[in-house]
Design a protein around this motif. Sequence first.
Motif, PDB file in Angstrom:
ATOM      1  N   LEU A 198     -19.667  -0.500  -0.977  1.00  0.00           N
ATOM      2  CA  LEU A 198     -18.196  -0.095  -1.411  1.00  0.00           C
ATOM      3  C   LEU A 198     -17.590   1.455  -0.734  1.00  0.00           C
ATOM      4  O   LEU A 198     -16.457   1.349  -0.504  1.00  0.00           O
ATOM      5  N   GLY A 199     -18.736   2.273  -0.670  1.00  0.00           N
ATOM      6  CA  GLY A 199     -18.043   3.468   0.418  1.00  0.00           C
ATOM      7  C   GLY A 199     -17.615   3.177   1.689  1.00  0.00           C
ATOM      8  O   GLY A 199     -16.776   3.662   1.960  1.00  0.00           O
ATOM      9  N   THR A 200     -18.319   2.205   1.995  1.00  0.00           N
ATOM     10  CA  THR A 200     -17.817   1.910   3.624  1.00  0.00           C
ATOM     11  C   THR A 200     -16.599   1.314   3.430  1.00  0.00           C
ATOM     12  O   THR A 200     -15.718   1.470   4.357  1.00  0.00           O
ATOM     13  N   ILE A 201     -16.334   0.326   2.685  1.00  0.00           N
ATOM     14  CA  ILE A 201     -14.842  -0.335   2.342  1.00  0.00           C
ATOM     15  C   ILE A 201     -13.712   0.799   2.199  1.00  0.00           C
ATOM     16  O   ILE A 201     -12.668   0.648   2.868  1.00  0.00           O
ATOM     17  N   LYS A 202     -14.224   1.739   1.030  1.00  0.00           N
ATOM     18  CA  LYS A 202     -13.173   2.810   0.904  1.00  0.00           C
ATOM     19  C   LYS A 202     -12.863   3.440   2.030  1.00  0.00           C
ATOM     20  O   LYS A 202     -11.741   3.906   2.351  1.00  0.00           O
ATOM     21  N   THR A 203     -13.728   4.038   2.918  1.00  0.00           N
ATOM     22  CA  THR A 203     -13.668   4.822   4.007  1.00  0.00           C
ATOM     23  C   THR A 203     -12.804   3.998   5.133  1.00  0.00           C
ATOM     24  O   THR A 203     -11.713   4.626   5.680  1.00  0.00           O
ATOM     25  N   ARG A 204     -12.887   2.911   5.294  1.00  0.00           N
ATOM     26  CA  ARG A 204     -12.353   1.872   6.284  1.00  0.00           C
ATOM     27  C   ARG A 204     -10.910   1.935   5.918  1.00  0.00           C
ATOM     28  O   ARG A 204      -9.986   1.984   6.623  1.00  0.00           O
ATOM     29  N   ILE A 205     -10.709   1.606   4.303  1.00  0.00           N
ATOM     30  CA  ILE A 205      -9.243   1.711   4.011  1.00  0.00           C
ATOM     31  C   ILE A 205      -8.538   2.845   4.271  1.00  0.00           C
ATOM     32  O   ILE A 205      -7.453   2.905   4.657  1.00  0.00           O
ATOM     33  N   ARG A 206      -9.092   3.837   4.000  1.00  0.00           N
ATOM     34  CA  ARG A 206      -8.398   5.098   3.802  1.00  0.00           C
ATOM     35  C   ARG A 206      -8.257   5.689   5.406  1.00  0.00           C
ATOM     36  O   ARG A 206      -7.215   5.796   5.723  1.00  0.00           O
ATOM     37  N   SER A 207      -9.018   5.253   6.307  1.00  0.00           N
ATOM     38  CA  SER A 207      -8.963   5.880   7.695  1.00  0.00           C
ATOM     39  C   SER A 207      -7.688   4.898   8.152  1.00  0.00           C
ATOM     40  O   SER A 207      -6.783   5.345   9.149  1.00  0.00           O
ATOM     41  N   GLY A 208      -7.890   3.559   7.768  1.00  0.00           N
ATOM     42  CA  GLY A 208      -6.758   2.592   8.447  1.00  0.00           C
ATOM     43  C   GLY A 208      -5.626   2.913   7.847  1.00  0.00           C
ATOM     44  O   GLY A 208      -4.572   2.958   8.712  1.00  0.00           O
ATOM     45  N   LEU A 209      -5.436   3.380   6.570  1.00  0.00           N
ATOM     46  CA  LEU A 209      -4.154   3.688   6.110  1.00  0.00           C
ATOM     47  C   LEU A 209      -3.444   4.873   6.639  1.00  0.00           C
ATOM     48  O   LEU A 209      -2.276   5.046   6.764  1.00  0.00           O
ATOM     49  N   HIS A 210      -4.376   5.841   6.714  1.00  0.00           N
ATOM     50  CA  HIS A 210      -4.013   7.186   7.469  1.00  0.00           C
ATOM     51  C   HIS A 210      -3.517   6.678   8.924  1.00  0.00           C
ATOM     52  O   HIS A 210      -2.433   7.267   9.386  1.00  0.00           O
ATOM     53  N   LYS A 211      -4.142   6.003   9.354  1.00  0.00           N
ATOM     54  CA  LYS A 211      -3.762   5.596  11.142  1.00  0.00           C
ATOM     55  C   LYS A 211      -2.139   5.034  11.017  1.00  0.00           C
ATOM     56  O   LYS A 211      -1.459   5.244  11.910  1.00  0.00           O
ATOM     57  N   LEU A 212      -2.282   4.104   9.967  1.00  0.00           N
ATOM     58  CA  LEU A 212      -0.684   3.470   9.816  1.00  0.00           C
ATOM     59  C   LEU A 212       0.275   4.250   9.563  1.00  0.00           C
ATOM     60  O   LEU A 212       1.542   4.199   9.901  1.00  0.00           O
ATOM     61  N   ARG A 213      -0.046   5.292   8.571  1.00  0.00           N
ATOM     62  CA  ARG A 213       0.956   6.318   8.056  1.00  0.00           C
ATOM     63  C   ARG A 213       1.546   7.054   9.216  1.00  0.00           C
ATOM     64  O   ARG A 213       2.277   7.324   9.544  1.00  0.00           O
ATOM     65  N   HIS A 214       0.487   7.749   9.912  1.00  0.00           N
ATOM     66  CA  HIS A 214       0.463   8.440  11.081  1.00  0.00           C
ATOM     67  C   HIS A 214       1.452   7.799  12.159  1.00  0.00           C
ATOM     68  O   HIS A 214       2.605   8.242  12.612  1.00  0.00           O
ATOM     69  N   ALA A 215       1.155   6.482  12.471  1.00  0.00           N
ATOM     70  CA  ALA A 215       2.016   5.905  13.512  1.00  0.00           C
ATOM     71  C   ALA A 215       3.158   5.485  13.218  1.00  0.00           C
ATOM     72  O   ALA A 215       4.209   5.362  13.946  1.00  0.00           O
ATOM     73  N   LEU A 216       3.486   4.927  11.758  1.00  0.00           N
ATOM     74  CA  LEU A 216       4.697   4.606  11.379  1.00  0.00           C
ATOM     75  C   LEU A 216       5.527   5.882  11.159  1.00  0.00           C
ATOM     76  O   LEU A 216       6.804   5.979  11.311  1.00  0.00           O
ATOM     77  N   THR A 217       5.136   7.071  10.780  1.00  0.00           N
ATOM     78  CA  THR A 217       5.778   8.234  10.717  1.00  0.00           C
ATOM     79  C   THR A 217       6.133   8.725  12.239  1.00  0.00           C
ATOM     80  O   THR A 217       7.468   9.146  12.149  1.00  0.00           O
ATOM     81  N   ALA A 218       5.538   8.726  13.014  1.00  0.00           N
ATOM     82  CA  ALA A 218       5.583   9.248  14.247  1.00  0.00           C
ATOM     83  C   ALA A 218       6.848   8.263  14.921  1.00  0.00           C
ATOM     84  O   ALA A 218       7.725   8.649  15.780  1.00  0.00           O
ATOM     85  N   GLU A 219       6.893   6.974  14.658  1.00  0.00           N
ATOM     86  CA  GLU A 219       8.034   5.878  15.063  1.00  0.00           C
ATOM     87  C   GLU A 219       9.272   6.386  14.609  1.00  0.00           C
ATOM     88  O   GLU A 219      10.216   6.358  15.256  1.00  0.00           O
ATOM     89  N   VAL A 220       9.342   6.721  13.285  1.00  0.00           N
ATOM     90  CA  VAL A 220      10.473   7.232  12.599  1.00  0.00           C
ATOM     91  C   VAL A 220      11.051   8.581  13.148  1.00  0.00           C
ATOM     92  O   VAL A 220      12.252   8.717  13.345  1.00  0.00           O
ATOM     93  N   VAL A 221      10.237   9.585  13.575  1.00  0.00           N
ATOM     94  CA  VAL A 221      10.750  10.840  14.227  1.00  0.00           C
ATOM     95  C   VAL A 221      11.200  10.659  15.536  1.00  0.00           C
ATOM     96  O   VAL A 221      11.980  11.495  15.704  1.00  0.00           O
ATOM     97  N   GLU A 222      10.444   9.708  16.306  1.00  0.00           N
ATOM     98  CA  GLU A 222      10.997   9.756  17.762  1.00  0.00           C
ATOM     99  C   GLU A 222      12.363   9.202  17.829  1.00  0.00           C
ATOM    100  O   GLU A 222      12.817   8.300  17.033  1.00  0.00           O
ATOM    101  N   PRO A 223      13.320   9.806  18.799  1.00  0.00           N
ATOM    102  CA  PRO A 223      14.632   9.308  18.920  1.00  0.00           C
ATOM    103  C   PRO A 223      14.743   7.878  19.400  1.00  0.00           C
ATOM    104  O   PRO A 223      14.102   7.162  19.957  1.00  0.00           O
TER     105      PRO A 223
END
Length: 85
Positions: A60-85
């Motif tokens: 369970l801990g492995t799954i939670k870590t993978r989800i948390r890490s993956g969602l963080h990467k998605l959030r960062h990538a999609l936020t960076a996309e919005v900020v760029e002109p």
Amino acid sequence: MQSLAEVAADPCDVLELREQGEALRAALAALTPDEREAIETTFFAGLTHAETAARLNQPLGTIKTRIRSGLHKLRHALTAEVVEP
């Protein structure tokens, strides 16, 4: 179900939806296969983290870590996309 043309009659809306889809695909490509599998299994199948862990035969801990890490990467990538002109 409405087609893309019916939902977004304005060509600018269609272009924006297409760009959003491309940004999401690029963000998903940044995930490791394990992160992507955990996120897809949990959210697309509507499972709890515990159910996902059982289905993927992972702790369970492995799954939670993978989800948390993956969602963080998605959030960062999609936020960076919005900020760029």
